[in-house]
Design a protein around this motif. Structure first.
Motif, short mmCIF file in Angstrom:
data_model
loop_
_atom_site.label_atom_id
_atom_site.label_comp_id
_atom_site.label_asym_id
_atom_site.label_seq_id
_atom_site.Cartn_x
_atom_site.Cartn_y
_atom_site.Cartn_z
N GLU A 47 0.82 -1.21 0.00
CA GLU A 47 0.00 0.00 0.00
C GLU A 47 0.86 1.26 0.00
O GLU A 47 0.47 2.28 -0.59
N SER A 48 2.02 1.20 0.64
CA SER A 48 2.88 2.38 0.75
C SER A 48 3.51 2.79 -0.57
O SER A 48 3.89 3.95 -0.75
N ILE A 49 3.66 1.87 -1.49
CA ILE A 49 4.26 2.21 -2.79
C ILE A 49 3.24 2.14 -3.92
O ILE A 49 3.60 2.31 -5.09
N ALA A 50 1.97 1.92 -3.58
CA ALA A 50 0.93 1.82 -4.60
C ALA A 50 0.82 3.12 -5.38
O ALA A 50 0.93 4.22 -4.83
N GLY A 51 0.63 3.01 -6.67
CA GLY A 51 0.44 4.16 -7.55
C GLY A 51 1.72 4.69 -8.16
O GLY A 51 1.67 5.33 -9.22
N ARG A 52 2.86 4.42 -7.55
CA ARG A 52 4.11 4.95 -8.11
C ARG A 52 4.53 4.20 -9.36
O ARG A 52 5.14 4.77 -10.26
N GLN A 53 4.23 2.92 -9.43
CA GLN A 53 4.66 2.12 -10.58
C GLN A 53 4.06 2.65 -11.87
O GLN A 53 4.70 2.63 -12.93
N GLU A 54 2.82 3.18 -11.79
CA GLU A 54 2.20 3.76 -12.98
C GLU A 54 2.91 5.03 -13.42
O GLU A 54 3.02 5.31 -14.63
N ARG A 55 3.40 5.81 -12.45
CA ARG A 55 4.10 7.05 -12.79
C ARG A 55 5.52 6.80 -13.25
O ARG A 55 6.10 7.62 -13.97
N TYR A 56 6.10 5.69 -12.83
CA TYR A 56 7.48 5.34 -13.20
C TYR A 56 7.49 3.92 -13.78
O TYR A 56 8.04 3.00 -13.17
#
Length: 296
Positions: free
Chosen positions: A220-229
């Motif tokens: 949950e703490s790193i969710a969403g970053r993979q889409e941006r990077y």
């Protein structure tokens, strides 16, 4: 070219290593580089210019200018395409660099300066700037044990400051074209207890429930970053053990370790947590310390 990277120099080998790192950071970011030396006027009546009985190249002011010149030459040799400015600023190093951090996107310093106690691994300027800087602070040793091709490692703890560290780590991994290791360490002493399944047994949870909660916290703490990077390859790593020990061990094979200035434990009033201080002193690679939103 936009953005600004600032590096503090004092003539030590550690600060010259910081200059090289700062030049590479500026090149990767498409930013300019500002090389800063804090100059304190002596309290005693010491001549700032050359002494009448000494060499013409002497004098405190001339020595400071020569120090800056050497640092600028090192920066330009490392990244010839980066715009490099220099500044000789009157004041104490921490105060000067904190002021510089107001307009910088990154401040880089060496782990050990010319003053202080020789036995310390990290000097007071680096530690205090990591606690008080208004932008991320990157601390570099004179002989970093950086592994070519090694990952960027980020300590994840689910705190708001930790979230900013995660954002910074993803951006660094993309700039460096490096994989990212998102590391979360926990023990039964620092992990929040999940809600009990049976209200009649408020402290009872099925075996493995605590470990599963910590795995969930990391994701949950790193969710969403993979889409941006999308170009950053991420490894999730959950360690049952002490956070300091886990991060220091992971730094052995890393090219950069990223931590938040304050985690979810300890004393709220402290600006720099015990984990951040430990990795500043003992990590085997450069360390970036990222403060919370209130620092901006």
């Amino acid at each position: 070219m936009s953005g600004l990277v600032v590096v503090g120099v004092d003539g030590s080998e550690s600060s010259l290593a910081a200059v090289e790192t700062a030049a590479r950071e500026a090149r990767a970011r498409g930013a300019s580089l500002r090389v800063v030396h804090a100059f304190i006027w002596p309290a005693l009546p010491v001549p700032l210019g050359p002494s009448p009985v000494g060499p013409s190249e002497g004098g405190l002011r001339r020595l400071a200018e020569n120090l800056l010149t050497k640092a600028v030459e090192r920066a330009r040799a490392t990244a010839p395409d980066v715009r490099v400015d220099r500044a000789l600023v009157t004041g104490e190093a921490l105060t000067v660099l904190r002021t510089e951090s107001r307009t910088a996107e990154l401040v880089v310093v060496g782990s050990r300066g010319m003053g202080g106690f020789v036995g310390l691994l990290v000097g007071s300027t680096a530690v205090h700037l990591a606690a008080h800087g208004l932008c991320p602070v990157l601390v570099v040793r004179e002989q970093p044990a950086t592994v070519d091709g090694g990952p960027v490692v980020v300590g994840v703890d689910g705190s708001p400051v930790g979230a900013r560290a995660v954002d910074f780590a993803f951006a660094e991994a993309e700039l460096r074209k490096a994989p990212l290791v998102a590391l979360h360490a926990w023990t039964t002493w620092n992990a929040p207890l999940p809600a009990p399944r049976d209200p009649s047994l408020p402290y009872a949870n099925p075996p493995g429930e605590l470990a599963a909660e910590e795995e969930r916290l990391l994701h949950e703490s790193i969710a969403g970053r993979q889409e941006r990077y999308p170009g950053v390859v991420v490894e999730h790593k959950v360690v049952h053990g002490g956070t300091r020990e886990a991060l220091i061990e992971a730094s052995r094979s890393a090219q950069l370790l990223v931590v938040g200035s304050r985690g979810r434990g300890g004393f709220t009033g402290l600006l720099l947590g015990s984990v951040s201080q430990a990795v500043l002193h003992h990590a085997h690679c450069p360390v970036a310390v990222v403060r919370g939103a209130g620092a901006a």
